[in-house]
Design a protein around this motif. Sequence first.
Motif, PDB file in Angstrom:
ATOM      1  N   ILE A 119       0.872  -1.185   0.000  1.00  0.00           N
ATOM      2  CA  ILE A 119       0.000   0.000   0.000  1.00  0.00           C
ATOM      3  C   ILE A 119       0.899   1.221   0.000  1.00  0.00           C
ATOM      4  O   ILE A 119       1.465   1.606   1.022  1.00  0.00           O
ATOM      5  CB  ILE A 119      -0.950   0.009   1.215  1.00  0.00           C
ATOM      6  CG1 ILE A 119      -1.770  -1.278   1.260  1.00  0.00           C
ATOM      7  CG2 ILE A 119      -1.857   1.240   1.155  1.00  0.00           C
ATOM      8  CD1 ILE A 119      -2.675  -1.499   0.063  1.00  0.00           C
ATOM      9  N   ASN A 120       1.020   1.851  -1.156  1.00  0.00           N
ATOM     10  CA  ASN A 120       2.023   2.894  -1.341  1.00  0.00           C
ATOM     11  C   ASN A 120       1.501   4.299  -1.050  1.00  0.00           C
ATOM     12  O   ASN A 120       2.299   5.226  -0.920  1.00  0.00           O
ATOM     13  CB  ASN A 120       2.567   2.844  -2.765  1.00  0.00           C
ATOM     14  CG  ASN A 120       4.006   3.297  -2.835  1.00  0.00           C
ATOM     15  OD1 ASN A 120       4.773   3.112  -1.890  1.00  0.00           O
ATOM     16  ND2 ASN A 120       4.372   3.903  -3.938  1.00  0.00           N
ATOM     17  N   ALA A 121       0.185   4.467  -0.963  1.00  0.00           N
ATOM     18  CA  ALA A 121      -0.394   5.777  -0.660  1.00  0.00           C
ATOM     19  C   ALA A 121      -1.871   5.574  -0.343  1.00  0.00           C
ATOM     20  O   ALA A 121      -2.444   4.516  -0.641  1.00  0.00           O
ATOM     21  CB  ALA A 121      -0.226   6.743  -1.835  1.00  0.00           C
ATOM     22  N   THR A 122      -2.477   6.599   0.242  1.00  0.00           N
ATOM     23  CA  THR A 122      -3.914   6.569   0.545  1.00  0.00           C
ATOM     24  C   THR A 122      -4.577   7.804  -0.046  1.00  0.00           C
ATOM     25  O   THR A 122      -4.173   8.941   0.230  1.00  0.00           O
ATOM     26  CB  THR A 122      -4.155   6.539   2.064  1.00  0.00           C
ATOM     27  OG1 THR A 122      -3.620   5.332   2.600  1.00  0.00           O
ATOM     28  CG2 THR A 122      -5.650   6.608   2.379  1.00  0.00           C
ATOM     29  N   TRP A 123      -5.597   7.561  -0.872  1.00  0.00           N
ATOM     30  CA  TRP A 123      -6.459   8.622  -1.372  1.00  0.00           C
ATOM     31  C   TRP A 123      -7.556   8.879  -0.341  1.00  0.00           C
ATOM     32  O   TRP A 123      -8.005   7.937   0.323  1.00  0.00           O
ATOM     33  CB  TRP A 123      -7.121   8.221  -2.683  1.00  0.00           C
ATOM     34  CG  TRP A 123      -6.201   8.090  -3.849  1.00  0.00           C
ATOM     35  CD1 TRP A 123      -5.456   7.010  -4.189  1.00  0.00           C
ATOM     36  CD2 TRP A 123      -5.937   9.087  -4.842  1.00  0.00           C
ATOM     37  NE1 TRP A 123      -4.734   7.249  -5.336  1.00  0.00           N
ATOM     38  CE2 TRP A 123      -5.013   8.527  -5.760  1.00  0.00           C
ATOM     39  CE3 TRP A 123      -6.390  10.385  -5.046  1.00  0.00           C
ATOM     40  CZ2 TRP A 123      -4.539   9.231  -6.863  1.00  0.00           C
ATOM     41  CZ3 TRP A 123      -5.919  11.090  -6.146  1.00  0.00           C
ATOM     42  CH2 TRP A 123      -5.004  10.516  -7.041  1.00  0.00           C
ATOM     43  N   GLY A 124      -8.021  10.123  -0.236  1.00  0.00           N
ATOM     44  CA  GLY A 124      -9.088  10.359   0.711  1.00  0.00           C
ATOM     45  C   GLY A 124      -9.855  11.641   0.486  1.00  0.00           C
ATOM     46  O   GLY A 124      -9.306  12.658   0.066  1.00  0.00           O
ATOM     47  N   GLY A 173     -17.445  10.733   8.896  1.00  0.00           N
ATOM     48  CA  GLY A 173     -17.239   9.301   9.080  1.00  0.00           C
ATOM     49  C   GLY A 173     -15.796   8.863   9.096  1.00  0.00           C
ATOM     50  O   GLY A 173     -15.498   7.710   9.418  1.00  0.00           O
ATOM     51  N   ASN A 174     -14.853   9.770   8.720  1.00  0.00           N
ATOM     52  CA  ASN A 174     -13.448   9.354   8.702  1.00  0.00           C
ATOM     53  C   ASN A 174     -12.467  10.456   9.067  1.00  0.00           C
ATOM     54  O   ASN A 174     -11.275  10.187   9.228  1.00  0.00           O
ATOM     55  CB  ASN A 174     -13.074   8.765   7.334  1.00  0.00           C
ATOM     56  CG  ASN A 174     -13.132   9.777   6.206  1.00  0.00           C
ATOM     57  OD1 ASN A 174     -13.770  10.825   6.332  1.00  0.00           O
ATOM     58  ND2 ASN A 174     -12.495   9.470   5.094  1.00  0.00           N
ATOM     59  N   VAL A 175     -12.935  11.704   9.215  1.00  0.00           N
ATOM     60  CA  VAL A 175     -12.004  12.807   9.444  1.00  0.00           C
ATOM     61  C   VAL A 175     -11.285  12.694  10.785  1.00  0.00           C
ATOM     62  O   VAL A 175     -10.079  12.972  10.888  1.00  0.00           O
ATOM     63  CB  VAL A 175     -12.721  14.169   9.315  1.00  0.00           C
ATOM     64  CG1 VAL A 175     -13.780  14.358  10.408  1.00  0.00           C
ATOM     65  CG2 VAL A 175     -11.730  15.320   9.340  1.00  0.00           C
ATOM     66  N   ALA A 176     -11.988  12.241  11.826  1.00  0.00           N
ATOM     67  CA  ALA A 176     -11.377  12.141  13.153  1.00  0.00           C
ATOM     68  C   ALA A 176     -10.710  10.800  13.379  1.00  0.00           C
ATOM     69  O   ALA A 176     -10.018  10.618  14.390  1.00  0.00           O
ATOM     70  CB  ALA A 176     -12.438  12.374  14.239  1.00  0.00           C
ATOM     71  N   GLY A 177     -10.890   9.873  12.449  1.00  0.00           N
ATOM     72  CA  GLY A 177     -10.284   8.553  12.567  1.00  0.00           C
ATOM     73  C   GLY A 177      -9.123   8.408  11.611  1.00  0.00           C
ATOM     74  O   GLY A 177      -7.973   8.701  11.938  1.00  0.00           O
ATOM     75  N   ILE A 178      -9.410   7.950  10.373  1.00  0.00           N
ATOM     76  CA  ILE A 178      -8.358   7.770   9.383  1.00  0.00           C
ATOM     77  C   ILE A 178      -7.664   9.094   9.068  1.00  0.00           C
ATOM     78  O   ILE A 178      -6.433   9.140   8.902  1.00  0.00           O
ATOM     79  CB  ILE A 178      -8.936   7.147   8.095  1.00  0.00           C
ATOM     80  CG1 ILE A 178      -9.425   5.719   8.358  1.00  0.00           C
ATOM     81  CG2 ILE A 178      -7.895   7.151   6.980  1.00  0.00           C
ATOM     82  CD1 ILE A 178      -8.331   4.715   8.654  1.00  0.00           C
ATOM     83  N   GLY A 179      -8.425  10.174   9.003  1.00  0.00           N
ATOM     84  CA  GLY A 179      -7.823  11.473   8.717  1.00  0.00           C
ATOM     85  C   GLY A 179      -6.779  11.851   9.750  1.00  0.00           C
ATOM     86  O   GLY A 179      -5.656  12.252   9.422  1.00  0.00           O
ATOM     87  N   SER A 196       1.841  -3.482  -6.283  1.00  0.00           N
ATOM     88  CA  SER A 196       1.693  -2.350  -5.381  1.00  0.00           C
ATOM     89  C   SER A 196       0.322  -1.732  -5.628  1.00  0.00           C
ATOM     90  O   SER A 196      -0.183  -1.758  -6.757  1.00  0.00           O
ATOM     91  CB  SER A 196       2.795  -1.314  -5.629  1.00  0.00           C
ATOM     92  OG  SER A 196       2.792  -0.315  -4.638  1.00  0.00           O
ATOM     93  N   ALA A 197      -0.287  -1.202  -4.572  1.00  0.00           N
ATOM     94  CA  ALA A 197      -1.658  -0.701  -4.670  1.00  0.00           C
ATOM     95  C   ALA A 197      -1.821   0.550  -3.824  1.00  0.00           C
ATOM     96  O   ALA A 197      -0.896   0.970  -3.116  1.00  0.00           O
ATOM     97  CB  ALA A 197      -2.647  -1.787  -4.218  1.00  0.00           C
ATOM     98  N   HIS A 198      -3.003   1.146  -3.912  1.00  0.00           N
ATOM     99  CA  HIS A 198      -3.363   2.298  -3.089  1.00  0.00           C
ATOM    100  C   HIS A 198      -4.590   1.965  -2.247  1.00  0.00           C
ATOM    101  O   HIS A 198      -5.393   1.094  -2.614  1.00  0.00           O
ATOM    102  CB  HIS A 198      -3.687   3.505  -3.970  1.00  0.00           C
ATOM    103  CG  HIS A 198      -2.490   4.180  -4.551  1.00  0.00           C
ATOM    104  ND1 HIS A 198      -2.579   5.096  -5.579  1.00  0.00           N
ATOM    105  CD2 HIS A 198      -1.172   4.094  -4.250  1.00  0.00           C
ATOM    106  CE1 HIS A 198      -1.374   5.537  -5.887  1.00  0.00           C
ATOM    107  NE2 HIS A 198      -0.505   4.939  -5.094  1.00  0.00           N
ATOM    108  N   ALA A 199      -4.737   2.676  -1.141  1.00  0.00           N
ATOM    109  CA  ALA A 199      -5.953   2.626  -0.341  1.00  0.00           C
ATOM    110  C   ALA A 199      -6.801   3.851  -0.643  1.00  0.00           C
ATOM    111  O   ALA A 199      -6.286   4.879  -1.102  1.00  0.00           O
ATOM    112  CB  ALA A 199      -5.616   2.564   1.146  1.00  0.00           C
ATOM    113  N   VAL A 200      -8.098   3.746  -0.379  1.00  0.00           N
ATOM    114  CA  VAL A 200      -9.037   4.849  -0.595  1.00  0.00           C
ATOM    115  C   VAL A 200      -9.933   4.952   0.636  1.00  0.00           C
ATOM    116  O   VAL A 200     -10.591   3.972   1.007  1.00  0.00           O
ATOM    117  CB  VAL A 200      -9.901   4.630  -1.849  1.00  0.00           C
ATOM    118  CG1 VAL A 200     -10.896   5.769  -2.030  1.00  0.00           C
ATOM    119  CG2 VAL A 200      -9.025   4.482  -3.087  1.00  0.00           C
ATOM    120  N   THR A 201      -9.980   6.120   1.280  1.00  0.00           N
ATOM    121  CA  THR A 201     -10.829   6.307   2.450  1.00  0.00           C
ATOM    122  C   THR A 201     -11.910   7.338   2.166  1.00  0.00           C
ATOM    123  O   THR A 201     -11.674   8.330   1.467  1.00  0.00           O
ATOM    124  CB  THR A 201     -10.012   6.730   3.682  1.00  0.00           C
ATOM    125  OG1 THR A 201     -10.895   6.906   4.802  1.00  0.00           O
ATOM    126  CG2 THR A 201      -9.253   8.027   3.452  1.00  0.00           C
TER     127      THR A 201
END
Length: 638
Positions: free
Chosen positions: A43-48, A53-59, A95-100
């Motif tokens: 996982i080379n990067a994360t798009w978001g 629902g995610n700003v206080a967690g994953i963000g 290699s892949a990316h994550a998306v939040t």
Amino acid sequence: MTTPRSTPRGAPEPTRRLTTAQALIAFLARQYTERDGRRHRLINATWGIFGHGNVAGIGQALVESGPAMPYLQGRSEQAMVHAAVGYARQSGRLSAHAVTTSIGPGATNLVTGAALATVNHLPVLLLPGDTFATRPADPVLQQLEVPHSGDVSVNDCLRPVSRYFDRITRPEALIPAALQAMRTLADPAETGAVTLALPQDVQAEAYDWPAEFFATRVWNVRRPAPDPYELEQAVRAVRTARRPLIVAGGGVHHSGAEETLAAFAAATRIPVASTQAGKGSLRHDHPADVGGIGHTGTATADALAREADLVIGVGTRYTDFTTASGTLFADPAVRFLNLNITGFDAHKLAALPLVGDARTAIEALSEALAARGHHVDPAYESEYTDAKDRWERRVDAAFATGDPDARPTQAQVLGLLDELVTEDDILINAAGSLPGDLHKLWRTRSPHQYHVEYGYSCMGYEIPAALGVQLAAPGRPVWALVGDGTYLMNPTEIVTAVQECLPVKLVILQNHGYASIGGLSESVGAERFGTAYRHRTEEGAFTGAPLPVDLAANAASLGMDVLRAGSVAELRRALAEARGADRPTCVYVETGTADTVSGPPPAQAWWDVPVAETATRPSAVEARKEYDRQIAARRRHL
């Protein structure tokens, strides 16, 4: 997979106190794949795009991670998945990316991109926010209430389009789920979209995580060898075939088997046709390459398919475009030999299966046949090479430009690109009439030059995918080719390209409508209804003047440099300037109205789109007669 060294017996297991989101990001930063001795970050990067629902967690976790997990800012959730898929394909699925995303619409906007990833067997990790696991308030903003089931959320829409799905309702549940997610992403037979739904309260909840969870893990991308019995059956089938034909699919690229296939074809002289996903498996000038196959294929490949007595599928799913809806492989005694990493695809069309990695299995087949000195009859080789030469002359005619001041056809646009590009360039497309023209006409120079997403054929894929490809292949010219209909679906990631200084090249072909569907509509008796971008007339039909839409101005307003080309000569100059540009650049060209013929040879094989069985309008009545004639040739290969 290599596992970290365990704690000595009797010593207390060290832990780290982190939130679930922080633990997930720390875990992802230490995951790797390895194939053929080369290691890649999984996982080379994360798009978001962030919301409640995610700003206080994953963000917040991404903020804390700093450079350990690069962050990419998207403008559309669907587009972020497309960008991640483009990156994964260009990276060879290593290699892949994550998306939040946030909960609700942010999460459901992932569904189309997830389906595209899974259909094409391309890895992407989806991390949608979810409603509260503890349900302190019910419902919350953007929550879908399901009266018959309290544990359902809109994220369940992602279940059928994901290769693996889990909802993390407790922090400690992340450990097995994260490991299963990585296993799936790295498995060449299972990979696709992987979804970990993350309730917003669980994301922010702290837990004492075993330190071993964050140790470096390396996931081996296996190359399974074929079964000896299946290999012997395959060798016998090839040796007894008089007119064998290889159908190269996307599995050739995923395995990195292009050189192995080229050597096999050179040794055996068996011709190689390609699906949309497999095009580029051989260079266009390889003697055995006979071009695309199926509805959008070449006359050479389709004629060979009709008379083939053995079809050797390598890494292909045999979609209806490839088989011409079951009408292409016409020899009464035709047999199939399917080399595929999944048993599901290897058994299609009642084939002899050869289950294994494409490169490994071709090597084994090559070795077995070489021991017997096998190659096809020279007369068969001469037949297909002569046919290939004739088709190349048809390509030359479609690409040819006469008057430099004339407006170019779509085929001429491709011809001017063909003059300009080298093996470094990458072309991206997915929908409309361009995939058919490209499959028939494009002369592929390198394994990863031809990037046409035709498994899901999703309008709006091209621009965001170009960003992902450019991130995976910095320094290479990356072209996104779109019609006006596709552009209007999803232009927003132009802003991201500008923000990240990604010098993608966008070519917009303006023909004032859905030209591809317009042609299909006419052929099935629907009279191009609803396919032109025109004003309504007094009678209510969309047959008035073209809409005064300026897509070039739109692209410029989003930050692109724009070059307008109104003629062949202007287009030649604009394409050359765009190729040398060091920032996002758009070439805008009008190719005519939606009913303009693009210029290439027509379809060389049929495609089944059912026509109305009862109708009063003559166009539909005549179309049904032709449909009945075509379906009479369809067969099941049993």
